[in-house]
Design an enzyme around this catalytic site. Sequence first.
Site, PDB file in Angstrom:
ATOM      1  N   LYS A 141    -120.167  41.446  67.479  1.00 33.59           N
ATOM      2  CA  LYS A 141    -120.994  41.430  68.685  1.00 33.59           C
ATOM      3  C   LYS A 141    -121.637  40.044  68.893  1.00 33.59           C
ATOM      4  O   LYS A 141    -121.602  39.195  67.995  1.00 33.59           O
ATOM      5  CB  LYS A 141    -122.035  42.546  68.573  1.00 33.59           C
ATOM      6  N   ASN A 179    -126.768  44.950  66.240  1.00 31.29           N
ATOM      7  CA  ASN A 179    -126.309  45.402  64.924  1.00 31.29           C
ATOM      8  C   ASN A 179    -124.918  44.875  64.543  1.00 31.29           C
ATOM      9  O   ASN A 179    -124.168  45.524  63.821  1.00 31.29           O
ATOM     10  CB  ASN A 179    -126.377  46.923  64.848  1.00 31.29           C
ATOM     11  N   HIS A 194    -119.077  46.448  65.984  1.00 32.84           N
ATOM     12  CA  HIS A 194    -118.614  47.743  66.487  1.00 32.84           C
ATOM     13  C   HIS A 194    -117.324  48.094  65.777  1.00 32.84           C
ATOM     14  O   HIS A 194    -116.476  47.223  65.566  1.00 32.84           O
ATOM     15  CB  HIS A 194    -118.340  47.685  68.001  1.00 32.84           C
ATOM     16  N   GLU A 225    -109.804  52.382  72.610  1.00 31.95           N
ATOM     17  CA  GLU A 225    -110.466  51.073  72.604  1.00 31.95           C
ATOM     18  C   GLU A 225    -109.454  49.935  72.415  1.00 31.95           C
ATOM     19  O   GLU A 225    -109.612  48.857  72.996  1.00 31.95           O
ATOM     20  CB  GLU A 225    -111.540  51.047  71.517  1.00 31.95           C
TER      21      GLU A 225
HETATM   22  P1  IDP Z   1    -122.266  52.896  66.560  1.00 38.13           P
HETATM   23  O1  IDP Z   1    -122.081  51.474  67.068  1.00 38.13           O
HETATM   24  O2  IDP Z   1    -122.907  52.914  65.195  1.00 38.13           O
HETATM   25  O3  IDP Z   1    -121.000  53.725  66.630  1.00 38.13           O
HETATM   26  P2  IDP Z   1    -123.271  54.330  68.920  1.00 38.13           P
HETATM   27  O4  IDP Z   1    -124.172  55.536  68.826  1.00 38.13           O
HETATM   28  O5  IDP Z   1    -121.876  54.542  69.407  1.00 38.13           O
HETATM   29  O6  IDP Z   1    -123.347  53.594  67.517  1.00 38.13           O
HETATM   30  O7  IDP Z   1    -124.006  53.300  69.911  1.00 38.13           O
HETATM   31  C1  IDP Z   1    -123.330  52.186  70.420  1.00 38.13           C
HETATM   32  C2  IDP Z   1    -124.236  50.990  70.340  1.00 38.13           C
HETATM   33  O8  IDP Z   1    -125.351  51.186  71.235  1.00 38.13           O
HETATM   34  C3  IDP Z   1    -124.895  50.763  68.965  1.00 38.13           C
HETATM   35  O9  IDP Z   1    -124.054  50.089  68.069  1.00 38.13           O
HETATM   36  C4  IDP Z   1    -126.120  49.958  69.342  1.00 38.13           C
HETATM   37  O10 IDP Z   1    -125.785  48.596  69.594  1.00 38.13           O
HETATM   38  C5  IDP Z   1    -126.527  50.616  70.659  1.00 38.13           C
HETATM   39  N1  IDP Z   1    -127.493  51.711  70.471  1.00 38.13           N
HETATM   40  C6  IDP Z   1    -127.245  52.962  69.991  1.00 38.13           C
HETATM   41  N2  IDP Z   1    -128.362  53.722  69.999  1.00 38.13           N
HETATM   42  C7  IDP Z   1    -129.341  52.944  70.498  1.00 38.13           C
HETATM   43  C8  IDP Z   1    -130.727  53.159  70.775  1.00 38.13           C
HETATM   44  O11 IDP Z   1    -131.275  54.244  70.563  1.00 38.13           O
HETATM   45  N3  IDP Z   1    -131.420  52.095  71.278  1.00 38.13           N
HETATM   46  C9  IDP Z   1    -130.839  50.892  71.559  1.00 38.13           C
HETATM   47  N4  IDP Z   1    -129.522  50.661  71.326  1.00 38.13           N
HETATM   48  C10 IDP Z   1    -128.788  51.659  70.802  1.00 38.13           C
END
Ligand code: IDP
Length: 153
Positions: A11, A114, A117, A128
């Site tokens: 990212k 974070n 992905h 994807e």
């Molecule tokens: P993942 O990347 O661990 O699979 P997902 O639930 O698919 O997590 O969420 C996609 C992305 O959205 C996350 O990696 C993060 O960058 C962002 N995200 C997820 N939940 C939150 C939240 O509650 N607040 C802000 N950003 C979030």
Amino acid sequence: MSLQQTLILLKPDAVQRRLCGKILGRLEDRGLKIVALKMLKVTKELAAQHYAEHVKKPFYPQLEEFITSGPVVSLIVEGPGAVQVVRDMMGKTNCRESAPGTIRGDYGLSRQVNLIHGSDSPESAQKEIAIYFRPEEILSYDSTLAEWVCAGD
Ligand code: IDP
């Protein structure tokens, strides 16, 4: 275990923090084979396609701003059970809850920003991969390392 391909994004924070080499190194050290790799800027349209399941969520505007804020590195890796292997290497969504030894647990402190992905299922991986890569961008090649890394299940 059958060979799988999975889609990974490093990212914008990983690019800005110059952590791509370290993260790619971890994936390679694990034995995963890179079969496609490029750098791109995620557009709002691409973000909405990729994160379709999150578009209606309250955090989506922030997520869109973040993921479109700078270049990302997009890649496909291949290996036995690659989808779950990469998910385990990533750690939990929230870096603060991720165990040391995981990518998010070693390099981050945010839930949103974070670093990485990785597709969450083989079905998501197929979708994807098709979003980010044309078939001719995905390379098929032999690697002699495979018999040392993946042999014998
Ligand atoms: P993942 O990347 O661990 O699979 P997902 O639930 O698919 O997590 O969420 C996609 C992305 O959205 C996350 O990696 C993060 O960058 C962002 N995200 C997820 N939940 C939150 C939240 O509650 N607040 C802000 N950003 C979030």
